[in-house]
Design a protein around this motif. Structure first.
Motif: not given
Length: 188
Positions: A178-181, A172-175, A186-187
């Motif tokens: 990755k999501s934040i990255h 979950n931490e890795e996911n 995108f931002t």
């Protein structure tokens, strides 16, 4: 020289993945010689641990009841102890935790369950103390294996449940990372 030692270690890793254990061992030993010559104790400990891993793997591949299997496990044990001593000297906390786990696992293979339990308990408590979740996960997995080998099914199940909790937490931490990255990319 340090670059050469690093490259030799990496080539050893490739050979290990290709299951060419003699060649892997040869490259780890060459890397170790350079790291000992240059005084790089951190990488020397890594090389020694890698050598122990090769003996462990070769022991796993040997036939059951085979004397060579026990001899290979014994050589792995010697290298893991040597790596631990260096890691304790230089204060490599993550390396110490990993060494405890390796020592616990090899003692399970040697049917030295009391020694294995000592190292696995040390790995778990030390890993929790330094907050090293990967080693906490591996400690629980090792304790589950130990309890299963010793016929203690309830403890094996309890330790396996803890292993799953830590495994899932790390996933979950890795996911999340990755999501934040992806969101930041995108931002930008």
């Amino acid at each position: 020289k340090q670059g050469i030692a690093g490259s030799l270690n990496n080539v050893g890793e490739v050979y290990k993945e290709q299951k060419k254990y003699d060649k892997a061992l040869q490259h780890y030993v060459m890397a170790l010689a350079i790291n000992e010559e240059t005084g790089n104790k951190n990488w020397a400990a890594i090389n020694i641990n890698n050598i122990g891993n090769i003996y462990y793997i070769q022991g796993e591949k040997a036939g059951s009841g085979n004397y060579d299997k026990t001899a290979l496990y014994q050589r792995a044990l010697e290298h893991y102890l040597r790596a631990l001593k260096i890691r304790e000297t230089i204060g490599d906390n993550q390396g110490i935790a990993s060494s405890y786990i390796s020592l616990g696992l090899i003692n399970i293979r040697l049917s030295k369950f009391d020694e294995a339990r000592k190292y696995m308990a040390d790995a778990l408590s030390f890993s929790k103390k330094i907050g090293y979740k990967e080693a906490i996960k591996s400690s629980y997995a090792g304790l589950a294996t130990l309890d299963s080998a010793a016929g203690n099914w309830q403890a094996a199940y309890a330790n396996h449940k803890q292993f799953v909790i830590y495994r899932d937490s790390l996933i979950n931490e890795e996911n999340t990372r990755k999501s934040i990255h992806a969101e930041m990319s995108f931002t930008f």
